[in-house]
Design a protein around this motif. Structure first.
Motif, PDB file in Angstrom:
ATOM      1  N   LEU A  58       1.304  -1.293  -0.361  1.00 45.48           N
ATOM      2  CA  LEU A  58       0.116  -0.073   0.331  1.00 45.48           C
ATOM      3  C   LEU A  58       0.524   0.787  -0.271  1.00 45.48           C
ATOM      4  CD1 LEU A  58      -2.758  -1.085   2.774  1.00 45.48           C
ATOM      5  CD2 LEU A  58      -2.763  -1.211  -0.347  1.00 45.48           C
ATOM      6  N   GLY A  59       2.623   1.442   0.626  1.00 41.10           N
ATOM      7  CA  GLY A  59       3.172   2.297   0.073  1.00 41.10           C
ATOM      8  C   GLY A  59       2.637   3.320   1.468  1.00 41.10           C
ATOM      9  N   GLU A  60       2.125   2.607   3.025  1.00 37.93           N
ATOM     10  CA  GLU A  60       1.476   3.629   3.344  1.00 37.93           C
ATOM     11  C   GLU A  60       1.802   2.951   5.387  1.00 37.93           C
ATOM     12  OE1 GLU A  60      -3.655   4.447   4.814  1.00 37.93           O
ATOM     13  OE2 GLU A  60      -2.404   4.119   2.914  1.00 37.93           O
ATOM     14  N   LEU A  61       1.927   4.518   5.908  1.00 34.13           N
ATOM     15  CA  LEU A  61       2.158   3.311   7.088  1.00 34.13           C
ATOM     16  C   LEU A  61       0.936   4.068   8.137  1.00 34.13           C
ATOM     17  CD1 LEU A  61       4.877   3.326   9.453  1.00 34.13           C
ATOM     18  CD2 LEU A  61       4.216   5.541   9.578  1.00 34.13           C
ATOM     19  N   PHE A  62       0.659   3.033   8.898  1.00 30.11           N
ATOM     20  CA  PHE A  62      -0.892   2.639   9.873  1.00 30.11           C
ATOM     21  C   PHE A  62      -0.038   2.900  11.332  1.00 30.11           C
ATOM     22  CE2 PHE A  62      -1.988   0.611   5.801  1.00 30.11           C
ATOM     23  CZ  PHE A  62      -2.944   1.620   5.878  1.00 30.11           C
ATOM     24  N   GLU A  63      -0.836   3.947  12.056  1.00 28.40           N
ATOM     25  CA  GLU A  63      -0.774   3.480  13.741  1.00 28.40           C
ATOM     26  C   GLU A  63      -2.542   3.211  13.919  1.00 28.40           C
ATOM     27  OE1 GLU A  63       0.286   7.926  14.183  1.00 28.40           O
ATOM     28  OE2 GLU A  63       2.674   7.193  13.692  1.00 28.40           O
ATOM     29  N   PRO A  64      -1.546   2.193  15.371  1.00 23.95           N
ATOM     30  CA  PRO A  64      -3.173   1.951  15.906  1.00 23.95           C
ATOM     31  C   PRO A  64      -4.150   2.484  15.900  1.00 23.95           C
ATOM     32  CG  PRO A  64      -0.822   1.610  17.109  1.00 23.95           C
ATOM     33  CD  PRO A  64      -0.903   2.534  16.284  1.00 23.95           C
ATOM     34  N   ASP A  65      -4.472   3.519  15.804  1.00 24.24           N
ATOM     35  CA  ASP A  65      -5.619   4.274  15.892  1.00 24.24           C
ATOM     36  C   ASP A  65      -6.234   4.328  14.634  1.00 24.24           C
ATOM     37  OD1 ASP A  65      -5.475   4.744  18.822  1.00 24.24           O
ATOM     38  OD2 ASP A  65      -4.874   7.050  18.188  1.00 24.24           O
ATOM     39  N   ASP A  66      -5.419   4.598  13.411  1.00 26.56           N
ATOM     40  CA  ASP A  66      -5.992   4.151  11.668  1.00 26.56           C
ATOM     41  C   ASP A  66      -6.355   3.715  11.575  1.00 26.56           C
ATOM     42  OD1 ASP A  66      -4.185   6.110  11.686  1.00 26.56           O
ATOM     43  OD2 ASP A  66      -2.473   5.381  11.084  1.00 26.56           O
ATOM     44  N   ASP A  67      -7.892   3.931  10.616  1.00 22.40           N
ATOM     45  CA  ASP A  67      -8.363   2.609  10.280  1.00 22.40           C
ATOM     46  C   ASP A  67      -8.391   1.074   9.444  1.00 22.40           C
ATOM     47  OD1 ASP A  67     -10.727   4.260  10.929  1.00 22.40           O
ATOM     48  OD2 ASP A  67     -10.989   5.697   9.415  1.00 22.40           O
TER      49      ASP A  67
END
Length: 173
Positions: A58-67
């Motif tokens: 996805l080329g994306e960084l996710f953090e715990p509160d992200d969808d």
């Protein structure tokens, strides 16, 4: 790796990251139709809790509160399972290091040599185990191939690139 598709890398680690586990190399390995590519980087804080995950496909960084956090955790978990099995355990431990230890001790040391006797418990049946692994895990349509989403070409590329990487690491000549 000789793969046509390059995967995006994060520009920088999250601010609270103390260390990370990088499995992004797996994004270059192709998967069968209907599956999502492997590859992720998990970032951990000082308490060893995951505080962010970079999802390569996805080329994306996710953090715990992200969808997308649940998908990011899943992407990292399956990448870790397949990546560690392929690169670290099967190829690294068995096929490269285990074979090198068994072969070197058998080829270079007399049966009564103290070093060969010391190494024997650690290399006992290595050749037989690796022969079985080759038949059950390394071939196309084998257990490892069927248990993962990797294509035949990606499985071969995974073995080849891992072997080359490990040989460079352990054979500096």
């Amino acid at each position: 790796m000789g793969v046509a598709r390059a995967c995006a890398q994060p520009a920088e680690a999250p601010a609270l990251a103390r260390w990370y586990s990088d499995l992004s190399w797996m994004c270059a390995l192709g998967v069968r139709e209907g599956f999502v590519r492997y590859g992720a980087i998990a970032y951990f804080d000082a308490d060893a809790s995951v505080n962010a995950i970079w999802v390569s496909h996805l080329g994306e960084l996710f953090e715990p509160d992200d969808d997308g956090w649940a998908h990011a955790r899943w992407a990292y978990k399956v990448s870790a399972l397949v990546g560690v099995t392929l690169r670290d355990h099967l190829v690294g431990t068995h096929l490269v290091i285990g074979n090198a230890l068994a072969s070197a001790s058998r080829d270079s040391l007399a049966p009564s040599h103290p070093l060969r006797r010391l190494l024997k418990p650690f290399s006992y049946r290595t050749i037989v185990v690796n022969r079985g692994a080759r038949a059950l895990l390394c071939k196309p349509r084998s257990l490892l191939h069927r248990a993962t989403a990797l294509t035949e070409a990606a499985l071969a590329e995974g073995f080849n690139s891992t072997t080359a990487t490990l040989r460079q690491r352990f054979d500096p000549a």
